[in-house]
Design an enzyme around this catalytic site. Sequence first.
Site, mmCIF file in Angstrom:
data_model
loop_
_atom_site.group_PDB
_atom_site.id
_atom_site.type_symbol
_atom_site.label_atom_id
_atom_site.label_comp_id
_atom_site.label_asym_id
_atom_site.label_seq_id
_atom_site.Cartn_x
_atom_site.Cartn_y
_atom_site.Cartn_z
ATOM 1 N N GLY A 1 -1.577 6.365 -2.679
ATOM 2 C CA GLY A 1 -2.745 6.217 -3.563
ATOM 3 C C GLY A 1 -3.825 5.404 -2.869
ATOM 4 N N HIS A 2 -3.439 4.255 -2.283
ATOM 5 C CA HIS A 2 -4.419 3.429 -1.566
ATOM 6 C C HIS A 2 -4.963 4.199 -0.352
ATOM 7 C CE1 HIS A 2 -1.762 0.203 -3.365
ATOM 8 N NE2 HIS A 2 -2.942 -0.188 -3.775
ATOM 9 N N VAL B 1 -3.296 9.586 -7.570
ATOM 10 C CA VAL B 1 -2.415 10.317 -6.653
ATOM 11 C C VAL B 1 -1.019 10.283 -7.289
ATOM 12 C CG1 VAL B 1 -1.433 10.377 -4.328
ATOM 13 C CG2 VAL B 1 -3.820 9.728 -4.663
ATOM 14 N N GLN C 1 -4.910 -13.011 -11.822
ATOM 15 C CA GLN C 1 -4.852 -11.873 -12.733
ATOM 16 C C GLN C 1 -3.441 -11.618 -13.271
ATOM 17 O OE1 GLN C 1 -6.254 -9.193 -9.436
ATOM 18 N NE2 GLN C 1 -5.030 -7.668 -10.505
ATOM 19 N N LEU D 1 0.819 -1.216 0.000
ATOM 20 C CA LEU D 1 0.000 0.000 0.000
ATOM 21 C C LEU D 1 0.853 1.265 0.000
ATOM 22 C CD1 LEU D 1 -2.775 -1.095 2.537
ATOM 23 C CD2 LEU D 1 -2.633 -1.481 0.063
ATOM 24 N N HIS D 2 0.343 2.274 -0.684
ATOM 25 C CA HIS D 2 1.032 3.569 -0.762
ATOM 26 C C HIS D 2 -0.017 4.669 -0.625
ATOM 27 C CE1 HIS D 2 -0.547 3.612 -4.812
ATOM 28 N NE2 HIS D 2 0.044 2.450 -5.043
#
Length: 281
Positions: free
Chosen positions: A36-37, A176, A61, A33-34
């Site tokens: 953006g998340h 982001v 995926q 996670l960064h």
Amino acid sequence: MKTITTIQALRFQLDELRSEGKSIGFVPTMGALHEGHASLVRRSVAENDVTVVSIFLNPTQFNDKSDLERYPRTLEADCALLEQCGAQIAFAPSVEEVYPEPDTRQFSYPPTDSVMEGAMRPGHFNGVCQVVSKLFSYVEPDRAYFGEKDFQQIAVIRRMVEDLGFKIQIVPCPVVREESGLARSSRNTLLTEAERRAAAHIYRVLSWSQSFATDHTVEQTRQFVIDSINAHPELEVEYYSIVDADTLADVNAWDAAPAVVGCITVYCGSKPIRLIDHIHY
Ligand code: PAF
């Protein structure tokens, strides 16, 4: 924040919260996670009584197994970030929990899932639909939050939600960016400092192309973007498609669709790392 690893325990918790009349926001992620998340989680926290975040690196995926192997895994740091953002539940199941049997379902929403990433990564969106449909049926959220960075993914998920009749509001959230303009992505951690600087050129060129487009054709603009990015020694464009923002079908005139978007994939550096971005015209 609670960390839950089984579907049964998750359903038990959520049934209880729903019976108290609580609204549920959901942010599906693959971890690493960064910021953006974090922006998706904060938005969900602001708009719902309870926020559930799934952390599940979905094998179905990934059509390229080496991409799956080198995907960053940072569960402890992820949970710390989610706690800071105010999420109530992290759902981090094992692969066996989500896929006790191989998932043989086939999803097909052409042209939305067959162009661009769909053409370059066969089976990718089928895997995304498999996992997101499972997660939606476990969580049954009121709203689900997705980053617009994966512009095509949102378009495909909207089709799937319509097709399967889920009563879930899909909430697209703005990209982001780092200060340099580079779109935040879990893959950015795989870039060296020099590659990161090079990668910033992608959004710089996309931004230039918005003014270029005002007095050039779609094809001239497409070529301008490809040539300007390929001129950088660390970057190589895989595709640049200018498409109808809803169906993702190619357009050949600016007025051919109510909204037009340019979607790009670029290989950066020697490993190389595959980066995606987009721009609205
Ligand atoms: O965007 C992602 O991180 C993934 O494709 C998703 C939606 C979590 C499904 O695995």
